[in-house]
Design an enzyme around this catalytic site. Structure first.
Site, PDB file in Angstrom:
ATOM      1  N   TYR A 115      45.425  77.053 116.334  1.00 56.32           N
ATOM      2  CA  TYR A 115      45.061  77.298 114.943  1.00 56.32           C
ATOM      3  C   TYR A 115      44.514  78.714 114.779  1.00 56.32           C
ATOM      4  CZ  TYR A 115      42.282  77.278 110.673  1.00 56.32           C
ATOM      5  OH  TYR A 115      41.737  77.618 109.460  1.00 56.32           O
ATOM      6  N   SER A 145      32.506  81.278 106.826  1.00 61.13           N
ATOM      7  CA  SER A 145      33.645  80.880 106.008  1.00 61.13           C
ATOM      8  C   SER A 145      33.304  79.689 105.120  1.00 61.13           C
ATOM      9  CB  SER A 145      34.824  80.512 106.909  1.00 61.13           C
ATOM     10  OG  SER A 145      35.876  79.918 106.174  1.00 61.13           O
ATOM     11  N   GLN A 167      31.612  83.935 102.872  1.00 63.71           N
ATOM     12  CA  GLN A 167      32.964  84.167 102.372  1.00 63.71           C
ATOM     13  C   GLN A 167      33.359  83.042 101.437  1.00 63.71           C
ATOM     14  OE1 GLN A 167      35.602  82.006 103.628  1.00 63.71           O
ATOM     15  NE2 GLN A 167      37.185  82.901 102.348  1.00 63.71           N
ATOM     16  N   TYR A 214      36.329  81.122  99.073  1.00 64.11           N
ATOM     17  CA  TYR A 214      37.669  80.848  98.568  1.00 64.11           C
ATOM     18  C   TYR A 214      37.524  80.336  97.141  1.00 64.11           C
ATOM     19  CZ  TYR A 214      39.808  81.144 103.226  1.00 64.11           C
ATOM     20  OH  TYR A 214      40.262  81.577 104.429  1.00 64.11           O
ATOM     21  N   THR A 256      37.774  86.213  99.336  1.00 58.92           N
ATOM     22  CA  THR A 256      39.122  86.315  99.894  1.00 58.92           C
ATOM     23  C   THR A 256      40.150  86.144  98.773  1.00 58.92           C
ATOM     24  OG1 THR A 256      38.447  85.542 102.079  1.00 58.92           O
ATOM     25  CG2 THR A 256      40.768  85.301 101.503  1.00 58.92           C
ATOM     26  N   ARG A 296      52.266  77.864 109.152  1.00 55.30           N
ATOM     27  CA  ARG A 296      52.024  78.191 110.559  1.00 55.30           C
ATOM     28  C   ARG A 296      52.646  77.084 111.401  1.00 55.30           C
ATOM     29  NH1 ARG A 296      46.105  78.983 108.079  1.00 55.30           N
ATOM     30  NH2 ARG A 296      46.742  80.684 106.695  1.00 55.30           N
ATOM     31  N   LYS A 352      38.361  90.858 100.092  1.00 57.25           N
ATOM     32  CA  LYS A 352      39.154  90.794 101.324  1.00 57.25           C
ATOM     33  C   LYS A 352      40.601  90.427 101.009  1.00 57.25           C
ATOM     34  CE  LYS A 352      39.083  88.506 105.877  1.00 57.25           C
ATOM     35  NZ  LYS A 352      40.342  87.722 105.843  1.00 57.25           N
ATOM     36  N   HIS A 408      45.173  88.859 106.429  1.00 53.20           N
ATOM     37  CA  HIS A 408      44.722  87.537 106.859  1.00 53.20           C
ATOM     38  C   HIS A 408      45.125  87.253 108.305  1.00 53.20           C
ATOM     39  CE1 HIS A 408      42.810  84.107 104.649  1.00 53.20           C
ATOM     40  NE2 HIS A 408      43.066  83.495 105.801  1.00 53.20           N
ATOM     41  N   ARG A 436      48.511  85.638 108.997  1.00 56.23           N
ATOM     42  CA  ARG A 436      48.623  84.194 108.780  1.00 56.23           C
ATOM     43  C   ARG A 436      49.166  83.834 107.403  1.00 56.23           C
ATOM     44  NH1 ARG A 436      45.572  81.107 112.168  1.00 56.23           N
ATOM     45  NH2 ARG A 436      44.656  79.746 110.583  1.00 56.23           N
TER      46      ARG A 436
END
Length: 387
Positions: A28, A110, A131, A133, A159, A168, A255, A279, A282
């Site tokens: 991951y 995060s 951070q 989202y 972000t 992924r 970011k 990122h 990713r």
């Protein structure tokens, strides 16, 4: 504290982490989207940049100290936000924050962390960065921002490049899900990681601490999976950035900037810093590496906003090259995770020591004793990306 003196580079830590962390969680962290071309380029493109060696220069009194958004740092490096950090090592976010604080660099927690904001503040102290989202549930976002304020976070890192998810392949093949699928292959792999298993069994921090019990309708890992799938907001825009800046009221870092036009919009937003970042390779596979994108962005906005970069940094030499090409600061994600997965808090401390010593030595060989005087004159012409 274990004796880590024989660990001489970040690659040593990576090898140990791969050995000690269960495959689904190691993969991951150490993977990119689709062909992984951008993921590989982030690291590889640093190697094409060559340094000018200078001699007969007084190398005494060297210093790697600098600032990032006005905060004194032991070197121009901060730990980037990484999801599922507490699955690389038990209580991983707490250990990473402690190591960063002791070393004198910022740590970024995060949104998708295992340890909660409050947990990290309680066990590692306030002052770390958070951070964010952007989710569809704006009420949850407002409360998350307020929780970061209450915990004493000194900066908010927003972000911008995760409105939708890049695929992924390794996560699909490993069955990575919330909660993880107990397949035979995964169970057999866990049986080979007794140190990791004992650590996870010894902690209660095994879910997403910032979300479970805080978001409406999310009381356990099973309900978290469906909530997360619906929550990343594809409608995120610069108006949301303005709203978040007002709600937060403190230092704001953006970011995910990879284009000079977006960099100008970031500068116009009133943010304090932007991070040149794809990122970690990713998201958009086929995008340029972060170091390749850096010079043009720094040239476009460098006087109006602090420009940082992340992606592919595996050494102090990489930090020096980024600084030479216009990055006021840098961030490390995988280099930090390798140290954490290898040896917990001591491994993170060792990763930071390695990077700083390489930065210090390389800077001296390039004829400088102060990181704040470094510019592209240390680079061999024709070997680095131009603005």
């Amino acid at each position: 504290m274990p004796d880590l003196s024989k660990i001489t580079c970040i690659e040593d830590l990576r090898v140990l982490a791969q050995r000690r962390v269960p495959r689904m969680f190691y993969d991951y962290a150490d993977s990119g989207s689709y062909t992984e071309g951008t993921y590989r380029a982030n690291e590889a493109d640093f190697q094409y940049i060559k340094l000018r060696q200078r001699v007969a220069v007084n190398m005494t009194g060297r210093s790697t100290r600098s600032t990032m958004i006005g905060q004194d740092v032991a070197m121009p490096v901060a730990i980037a936000p990484t999801g599922l950090t507490g699955m690389q090592h038990a209580d991983g976010e707490i250990l990473g924050a402690r190591a960063a604080q002791a070393f004198g660099i910022p740590f970024t927690l995060s949104t998708m962390s295992i340890c909660s904001i409050e947990d990290v503040a309680r066990h590692a102290g306030p002052g770390f960065w958070f951070q964010l989202y952007v989710m569809r549930d704006r009420d949850f976002i407002e409360r998350l921002i307020d929780r970061a304020k209450a915990a004493g976070c000194s900066a908010l890192q927003l972000t911008l490049d995760l409105q939708i998810l890049g695929q992924r392949h390794k996560d699909i093949k490993n069955g990575l899900s919330t909660p993880p699928k107990p397949t035979l292959a995964n169970l057999l792999n866990l049986a080979t990681k007794p140190r990791w298993c004992m650590g996870i069994l010894g902690t209660q921090r095994r879910s997403f601490g910032n979300i479970v019990g805080h978001a409406k309708g999310v009381g356990d890992l099973s309900s978290l999976s469906s909530w997360t799938a619906e929550q990343f907001d594809p409608e995120l825009n610069w108006g949301d950035v303005e709203w978040i800046k007002k709600r937060w009221g403190g230092k704001l870092i953006l970011k995910g900037i990879m284009d000079a036009e977006d960099a100008r919009l970031a500068a116009d937003s009133g943010a304090d810093a932007l991070i040149v970042s794809n990122h970690g390779g990713r998201q958009l596979d086929g995008a340029p590496s972060s170091i390749a994108a850096l010079p043009a962005i720094a040239a476009a906005v460098g006087r109006d906003i602090e420009v940082w970069m992340d992606g592919g940094i595996r050494s102090g030499q990489d930090v020096l090259k980024a600084r030479a090409l216009g990055a006021h600061g840098t961030m490390i994600g995988r280099s930090f995770l390798y140290g954490l997965g290898a040896h917990g808090e001591a491994g993170v401390a060792r990763a930071l020591q390695i990077i700083q010593r390489e930065l210090d030595t390389t800077m001296a060989f390039c004829g400088h004793t102060d990181i704040n005087t470094v510019d592209r004159s240390i680079l061999l012409p024709g070997t680095y990306p131009e603005a």
